[in-house]
Design an enzyme around this catalytic site. Structure first.
Site, PDB file in Angstrom:
ATOM      1  N   TYR A 118       0.757  -1.158  -0.037  1.00 15.90           N
ATOM      2  CA  TYR A 118      -0.003   0.167   0.090  1.00 15.90           C
ATOM      3  C   TYR A 118       0.931   1.363  -0.114  1.00 15.90           C
ATOM      4  O   TYR A 118       1.257   1.604   0.891  1.00 15.90           O
ATOM      5  CB  TYR A 118      -0.909  -0.217   1.264  1.00 15.90           C
ATOM      6  CG  TYR A 118      -1.719   1.243   1.365  1.00 15.90           C
ATOM      7  CD1 TYR A 118      -2.310   1.874   0.454  1.00 15.90           C
ATOM      8  CD2 TYR A 118      -2.059   1.571   2.626  1.00 15.90           C
ATOM      9  CE1 TYR A 118      -2.776   3.307   0.623  1.00 15.90           C
ATOM     10  CE2 TYR A 118      -2.694   2.870   2.834  1.00 15.90           C
ATOM     11  CZ  TYR A 118      -3.291   3.762   1.798  1.00 15.90           C
ATOM     12  OH  TYR A 118      -3.882   4.766   2.093  1.00 15.90           O
ATOM     13  N   ASP A 159      -2.290  -1.009  -4.050  1.00 15.15           N
ATOM     14  CA  ASP A 159      -2.409   0.402  -4.454  1.00 15.15           C
ATOM     15  C   ASP A 159      -1.178   1.195  -4.389  1.00 15.15           C
ATOM     16  O   ASP A 159      -0.419   1.321  -3.401  1.00 15.15           O
ATOM     17  CB  ASP A 159      -3.153   0.652  -3.128  1.00 15.15           C
ATOM     18  CG  ASP A 159      -3.648   2.321  -3.373  1.00 15.15           C
ATOM     19  OD1 ASP A 159      -3.185   2.809  -4.278  1.00 15.15           O
ATOM     20  OD2 ASP A 159      -4.541   2.740  -2.711  1.00 15.15           O
ATOM     21  N   ASP A 280     -13.849   2.415  -2.004  1.00 17.32           N
ATOM     22  CA  ASP A 280     -13.677   3.490  -3.049  1.00 17.32           C
ATOM     23  C   ASP A 280     -12.909   2.665  -4.089  1.00 17.32           C
ATOM     24  O   ASP A 280     -12.345   3.445  -4.973  1.00 17.32           O
ATOM     25  CB  ASP A 280     -12.881   4.754  -2.554  1.00 17.32           C
ATOM     26  CG  ASP A 280     -11.616   4.416  -1.585  1.00 17.32           C
ATOM     27  OD1 ASP A 280     -11.478   3.287  -1.111  1.00 17.32           O
ATOM     28  OD2 ASP A 280     -10.865   5.426  -1.469  1.00 17.32           O
ATOM     29  N   HIS A 281     -12.270   1.590  -3.783  1.00 11.13           N
ATOM     30  CA  HIS A 281     -11.308   0.549  -4.615  1.00 11.13           C
ATOM     31  C   HIS A 281     -11.953  -0.436  -5.065  1.00 11.13           C
ATOM     32  O   HIS A 281     -13.084  -0.708  -4.580  1.00 11.13           O
ATOM     33  CB  HIS A 281     -10.074   0.424  -4.043  1.00 11.13           C
ATOM     34  CG  HIS A 281      -9.223   1.631  -3.570  1.00 11.13           C
ATOM     35  ND1 HIS A 281      -7.873   1.516  -4.373  1.00 11.13           N
ATOM     36  CD2 HIS A 281      -8.972   2.336  -2.848  1.00 11.13           C
ATOM     37  CE1 HIS A 281      -7.205   2.815  -4.108  1.00 11.13           C
ATOM     38  NE2 HIS A 281      -7.991   3.037  -2.939  1.00 11.13           N
ATOM     39  N   CYS A 490     -29.080  25.116  -9.411  1.00 11.61           N
ATOM     40  CA  CYS A 490     -27.960  25.142 -10.319  1.00 11.61           C
ATOM     41  C   CYS A 490     -28.512  25.357 -11.684  1.00 11.61           C
ATOM     42  O   CYS A 490     -29.555  25.453 -12.091  1.00 11.61           O
ATOM     43  CB  CYS A 490     -27.201  23.720 -10.459  1.00 11.61           C
ATOM     44  SG  CYS A 490     -28.025  22.453 -10.982  1.00 11.61           S
ATOM     45  N   HIS A 493     -28.739  22.241 -14.710  1.00  9.37           N
ATOM     46  CA  HIS A 493     -29.896  21.440 -14.490  1.00  9.37           C
ATOM     47  C   HIS A 493     -31.108  21.930 -13.798  1.00  9.37           C
ATOM     48  O   HIS A 493     -32.171  21.031 -13.695  1.00  9.37           O
ATOM     49  CB  HIS A 493     -29.323  20.172 -13.708  1.00  9.37           C
ATOM     50  CG  HIS A 493     -28.022  19.495 -14.311  1.00  9.37           C
ATOM     51  ND1 HIS A 493     -26.833  19.653 -13.489  1.00  9.37           N
ATOM     52  CD2 HIS A 493     -27.826  18.647 -15.285  1.00  9.37           C
ATOM     53  CE1 HIS A 493     -25.822  19.094 -14.155  1.00  9.37           C
ATOM     54  NE2 HIS A 493     -26.360  18.639 -15.269  1.00  9.37           N
ATOM     55  N   CYS A 530     -22.367  20.137 -12.727  1.00  8.68           N
ATOM     56  CA  CYS A 530     -22.032  21.257 -13.635  1.00  8.68           C
ATOM     57  C   CYS A 530     -21.065  22.040 -12.913  1.00  8.68           C
ATOM     58  O   CYS A 530     -20.843  21.855 -11.724  1.00  8.68           O
ATOM     59  CB  CYS A 530     -23.179  22.240 -13.775  1.00  8.68           C
ATOM     60  SG  CYS A 530     -24.433  22.764 -12.563  1.00  8.68           S
TER      61      CYS A 530
END
Length: 540
Positions: A118, A159, A280-281, A490, A493, A530
């Site tokens: 890691y 990683d 997240d991996h 926004c 959108h 956006c």
């Protein structure tokens, strides 16, 4: 034919004090962990091997400083460029586990060493971490090449925390000096330049220019790019904060590197598994064609040998450390807490004998006992009076009248009389004492209900004073607890934005702002976030 599946060599994060038996001991596997020695839960790696692929040797770290004699894989290479303090620091964060296996290949019995890593992240706000990351890369390459030179095949996986090529990054144009990144330059030097396979009707020259450009004569191969040289959007890591996985706006920083000969002779396939969530991996797997030889016993680093998981009863003395009386007194006096014993009391407890002679203290007489009891009673009364605050609710309730021994309920007739009088002060004073007591009890009982404003029998002066207090208090709490500002829409959108807070150190630390609520993505993706941005005014 036996197949070693490297998806069973997992890269995870754990803390040694949080490791439980369900994680450490998995049926059909033997596992090997390395933890951070400085920060609990900060970093760490784990390798799980099938029982049919039990390693012959296992070692924690890259430097050899954490390995015991007879347990180490060995082959450390030239580490003279790093000081002993730097080497120890590189291993103290629990970033590497090495296992060595035996297998039978085309050329007979061979060794395979798996280095699970890691690699550190280079924090832009901490320049020293950039140097730490590069030193770790240097140490990793030195150790991997030394083991390879000893005759063992080598796989480096985990990683690596650097995307190698622009094809491995969701938006390389957004990165300043992409090719000049020190981590990418190290990968160029570490990896072997090869462009032998084609995919999707691309020419060999295209692959050389796009996928393996500037790769030098390193000794290891990016096995994924060996099988998929032109596959784009093949990412393994996404930001969970921005929801970037929904738009596949990520990077490929998880690799399975292997020496060139092993990839050509034993690798069957390599791929990623972006559909597997929970981190997240995403997992990366490789499949090898070889016949493994399992070790008859697990190496000492295996979690099965940890005292808490061996199944043997531990000695009680293992949990205690012998401390002398002098050390105990000095330690407690230095770290005394409010309400703790004084040093004289501690000495007395350690040696309950009068200083200067061996005569024990006399027992108190009956008269002394009575005096002490009366003192304790007065002390308890003073404590009770000083602790009149009670619970937190006492700050938000009206002050109650003195406690009455017996609770008396007003009769319907008395209640009606109280309503007719409208609670005038003169009427209350003219009432008999027993009626006043009943009225006060009724007021206290009803004020604890939800309809506190509709108290029956309350005096006019009391109602007026409460109304006067209610106005400014209500305004104060409305000013303090105004809640978050209303989100704007926004522009792209026309959807409500989300509120964020700046957590990075600087002049805007703590400030709030609104951004588009959609997940982060490439600027060309209309379904992605956006560029709407608006600061929240401090007055709102």
């Amino acid at each position: 034919m036996n197949v070693l599946c490297l998806s069973h060599v997992l890269h995870t994060f754990f803390s040694g004090d949080l490791l439980d038996e369900k994680t450490a001991i998995v049926d059909g596997y033997n596992s090997y962990f390395s933890f951070s020695r400085g920060r609990s839960g900060y970093s760490g790696v784990a390798t799980y091997c099938k029982d049919s692929a039990t390693p012959f040797l296992a070692e924690e770290g890259l430097t050899g400083l954490l390995a015991n004699q007879g347990e180490a894989v060995g082959c450390y290479g030239d580490q003279v460029e790093l000081s002993s303090e730097e080497l120890l620091a590189l291993d103290n964060e629990g970033r590497a586990v090495i296992t060595q296996h035996h297998f039978v290949g085309k050329d007979g019995p061979q060794k395979l060493t798996v280095i699970n890593v890691y690699c550190p992240r280079a924090d832009p706000d901490k320049p020293e971490r950039k140097q730490y990351k590069l030193q770790f890369y240097q140490l990793l390459q030195c150790r991997a090449e030394a083991i390879l030179s000893s005759g063992s095949h080598v796989i480096v996986l985990g990683d690596v925390n650097t995307s190698h090529r622009p094809i491995d990054h969701c938006d390389p144009d957004d990165v300043d000096n992409f090719e000049d990144n020190p981590g990418r330059k190290w990968l160029d030097h570490f990896l072997f330049g090869m462009a032998e396979k084609t995919e999707n009707d691309n020419t060999e020259d295209d692959l050389t220019d796009i996928s393996q450009k500037s790769a030098s004569g390193g000794k290891f191969v990016d096995s994924f790019r060996h099988f998929h040289p032109m596959r784009s959007s093949a990412f393994t890591c996404w930001s969970t904060i921005t929801g970037a996985r929904q738009t596949n706006y990520g990077t490929r920083i998880d690799y399975i590197f292997a020496d060139h000969c092993l990839v050509k002779s034993a690798f069957i396939g390599v791929d990623i598994m972006p559909e597997v969530e929970g981190s997240d991996h995403c997992p990366v797997w490789a499949q090898l064609s070889c016949t493994l030889q399992s070790s008859p016993k697990c190496p000492p680093l295996c979690t099965r040998h940890m005292p808490e998981f061996t199944g043997r009863q531990q000695k009680l003395s293992r949990f205690f450390v012998k401390v002398s009386d002098k050390e105990r007194v000095s330690k407690v006096s230095e770290e005394s807490l409010p309400g703790s014993q004084e040093s004289g009391e501690i000495r007395e407890n350690l040696n309950p004998v009068v200083q200067g002679n061996s005569v024990a203290k006399k027992r108190p007489t009956c008269r002394e006992k009575d005096a002490n009891a009366s003192k304790a009673k007065r002390s308890n009364q003073m404590k009770t009076e000083s602790n009149a605050k009670g619970s937190l609710l006492a700050f938000f309730k009206p002050k109650q009248t003195p406690t009455i021994p017996s609770i008396v309920n007003l009769s319907p007739k008395q209640t009606k009389s109280s309503e007719d009088s409208q609670g005038s002060e003169s009427d209350v004073r003219s009432c008999p004492s027993n009626v006043q007591t009943k009225t006060n009890i009724s007021l206290v009982t009803e004020m604890e209900t939800e309809n506190q404003d509709e108290v029956e029998g309350e005096s006019t002066s009391t109602v007026k004073s409460k109304d006067c207090k209610k106005g400014p208090c209500t305004g104060f709490w409305k000013a303090v607890l105004h809640g978050p500002p209303q989100p704007p829409l926004c522009k792209s959108h026309n959807e409500p934005c989300v509120l964020r807070t700046v957590k990075k150190a600087g002049p805007n630390l703590g400030r709030q702002f609104f951004v588009c609520a959609r997940p982060q993505g490439h600027a060309s993706n209309p379904q992605a976030r956006c560029n709407f941005f608006a600061w929240v005014d401090k007055g709102k």
